[in-house]
Design a protein around this motif. Sequence first.
Motif, PDB file in Angstrom:
ATOM      1  N   LYS A 150      43.074   8.197  -0.520  1.00  0.00           N
ATOM      2  CA  LYS A 150      43.803   7.102  -1.161  1.00  0.00           C
ATOM      3  C   LYS A 150      42.854   6.037  -1.677  1.00  0.00           C
ATOM      4  O   LYS A 150      43.006   5.541  -2.809  1.00  0.00           O
ATOM      5  CB  LYS A 150      44.798   6.493  -0.164  1.00  0.00           C
ATOM      6  CG  LYS A 150      45.590   5.317  -0.715  1.00  0.00           C
ATOM      7  CD  LYS A 150      46.557   4.772   0.333  1.00  0.00           C
ATOM      8  CE  LYS A 150      47.345   3.579  -0.215  1.00  0.00           C
ATOM      9  NZ  LYS A 150      48.315   3.060   0.789  1.00  0.00           N
ATOM     10  N   GLU A 151      41.852   5.677  -0.870  1.00  0.00           N
ATOM     11  CA  GLU A 151      40.916   4.619  -1.277  1.00  0.00           C
ATOM     12  C   GLU A 151      40.071   5.050  -2.472  1.00  0.00           C
ATOM     13  O   GLU A 151      39.830   4.254  -3.380  1.00  0.00           O
ATOM     14  CB  GLU A 151      40.019   4.254  -0.097  1.00  0.00           C
ATOM     15  CG  GLU A 151      40.739   3.521   1.024  1.00  0.00           C
ATOM     16  CD  GLU A 151      39.858   3.359   2.250  1.00  0.00           C
ATOM     17  OE1 GLU A 151      39.552   2.196   2.600  1.00  0.00           O
ATOM     18  OE2 GLU A 151      39.478   4.384   2.865  1.00  0.00           O
TER      19      GLU A 151
ATOM     20  N   ASP B 263      31.846   9.695  -1.114  1.00  0.00           N
ATOM     21  CA  ASP B 263      33.032   8.944  -1.535  1.00  0.00           C
ATOM     22  C   ASP B 263      32.931   8.560  -3.007  1.00  0.00           C
ATOM     23  O   ASP B 263      33.891   8.678  -3.771  1.00  0.00           O
ATOM     24  CB  ASP B 263      33.176   7.674  -0.694  1.00  0.00           C
ATOM     25  CG  ASP B 263      33.279   7.948   0.785  1.00  0.00           C
ATOM     26  OD1 ASP B 263      34.197   8.664   1.191  1.00  0.00           O
ATOM     27  OD2 ASP B 263      32.423   7.433   1.537  1.00  0.00           O
TER      28      ASP B 263
ATOM     29  N   LYS C 223      41.825   5.119  -6.123  1.00  0.00           N
ATOM     30  CA  LYS C 223      42.336   3.879  -6.727  1.00  0.00           C
ATOM     31  C   LYS C 223      41.748   3.574  -8.099  1.00  0.00           C
ATOM     32  O   LYS C 223      42.479   3.202  -9.029  1.00  0.00           O
ATOM     33  CB  LYS C 223      42.111   2.705  -5.768  1.00  0.00           C
ATOM     34  CG  LYS C 223      43.071   2.673  -4.590  1.00  0.00           C
ATOM     35  CD  LYS C 223      42.796   1.478  -3.682  1.00  0.00           C
ATOM     36  CE  LYS C 223      43.772   1.447  -2.512  1.00  0.00           C
ATOM     37  NZ  LYS C 223      43.483   0.318  -1.587  1.00  0.00           N
TER      38      LYS C 223
ATOM     39  N   VAL D 244      33.511   2.122  -5.395  1.00  0.00           N
ATOM     40  CA  VAL D 244      33.846   2.723  -4.106  1.00  0.00           C
ATOM     41  C   VAL D 244      32.675   2.613  -3.130  1.00  0.00           C
ATOM     42  O   VAL D 244      32.872   2.393  -1.927  1.00  0.00           O
ATOM     43  CB  VAL D 244      34.293   4.182  -4.318  1.00  0.00           C
ATOM     44  CG1 VAL D 244      34.307   4.947  -3.011  1.00  0.00           C
ATOM     45  CG2 VAL D 244      35.686   4.211  -4.953  1.00  0.00           C
TER      46      VAL D 244
ATOM     47  N   LEU E  64      35.503   7.237   3.527  1.00  0.00           N
ATOM     48  CA  LEU E  64      36.771   6.632   3.122  1.00  0.00           C
ATOM     49  C   LEU E  64      37.857   7.687   2.969  1.00  0.00           C
ATOM     50  O   LEU E  64      37.598   8.888   2.988  1.00  0.00           O
ATOM     51  CB  LEU E  64      36.576   5.877   1.797  1.00  0.00           C
ATOM     52  CG  LEU E  64      35.484   4.806   1.776  1.00  0.00           C
ATOM     53  CD1 LEU E  64      35.420   4.152   0.401  1.00  0.00           C
ATOM     54  CD2 LEU E  64      35.716   3.764   2.854  1.00  0.00           C
TER      55      LEU E  64
END
Length: 523
Positions: A137-138, A36, A141, A27, A134
């Motif tokens: 959703k990102e 993040d 993943k 990420v 971010l």
Amino acid sequence: METEKRVGHTFAASAGTPYAAEAAAEVYRAGGNAADAAVAAAAAVSVTEPLMSSIGGGGFALVRTPSGDPELIDYFDVMPGKDMPESLIGAGGRPQTIRIKLGAGVDSIIGGPSVAVPGSVKGWEMLLERHGRLSLKEVLKPAARLARDGFLLCKNSADYFLVADEALSLTGETRRNFFKSTSEGERVYHENEEMRFPDLADTFDAVGEGGSELFYRGDLSRRITAYIQEMGGLVSERDMAEYQPTIREPLVVEYGSGLMFTNAPPSAGGATLAQMLKVVSDYDLDSLSPEEYGKIVGGAMRYALRDREVEYGDEERNLEVARRLTTEEYARAQRRKIFGSSHTSHLSCVDSDGLAVAITASMGYGSGLVVPGTGIPLGNTLGEPELNPRGFHALKPGEKLISSMSPTVVSSEKGGLICLGSPGATRIPSAILQAIINVIDFGMPLESAVLFPRIHSEFRPGGKTLFAYEAGARKSELDGFDQVLNYEGPNMYFGGVNAVRLTPEGTFEAAADPRRSGGSAFV
């Protein structure tokens, strides 16, 4: 031990599994920062270190911004029961107690009545909104991919499966997720066997799209609350809809030439760590004999943990208690006494901007429940005695539970920026304390500081004294203790410190504790 010291990198992560550390790095490479990356690791560790943390649990995020400002996001569990009949609260909730074979043994309540209102999704979302780059959703993943494609079970989780098999046998849904069919019958998964959680993968995908609104007010919330109530629990749709994380000022303690930022009340873990550190700060620790070191540090642990057990309990007065117990006057009294006058997961991330994020997350010892069709394991924090000192179901609906979790950041000219924490219930503050001492007082690199043999001392029920140690630890004379636990090597009983460090020279270090099955990653 996975650790490295790197020059020319911009990011380091240490987490409960190598999969989670790599999720953080993935990420970060995708344009994220340490915040993040920390959420990505928290989600991934809830998949790959199952039962140590969960999307159905809660935790704390300690953030130190690039400008040096600290902030704590408290997204730990709260007591449920809004709009629920009083007959379900307390013994009316049909509590079921099991004995978990960890250390000196742990009694734990499981089943629906042990489930509190979870905070993970709200906490992750708030951390991203306040400090990340971010979207939810990102960053989810990697966790979804691991749940869907599979991973090899780490030793730490496999060992825990064996001692918690009674809880994992509670329902057919739980067995479906954590038991494997073999030619000799069903058993829990073993180390290095592949596990997959396809329902949980779908849940991560859905939460990535719908955010906390889906989890706390939408269809997913209704499915979670309906199942918990079916199993005799208290969590209502109103409990879920009204849950909110809390922004707090961390506790700040001077140590040496620097500052330590840690978890604040109503959690008791950070204050207990601060109390220990305050007591030992008056000694030149690196000049002491092993016996003197063991007496001082072990004594600081023992008396602070007794205070943690008897002094804390009311959310409204815990801050006042912490202030009193961390004064220099109280520390002097503790020193005179010494001389006679938690399942949890932790991760740490730091980037080259100086943004440091320490997350400690938990689902207790596990309730033995998995919400059908979602893959969500539910915690049993209401059933952990150390989190409920006033007794089972004694809190008011909406009241935050006490915790030993102590995500911590230490900033000093001598040690640089150290971001660390640990799982381990009452052993959390003592594990972090020793890692900090090893870096700041003994000048150890991060690897040595985390790996060095540990001690732990506390008062057990009835006032009996316990001293536990790993072979090679600096320890005191043991004749005066009622119970002594001797471990031949590093053991998960002593926590699992996952730490990262930005040194004064600008290099990165990351150390994943071999007592657990952690991993580290760099970018």
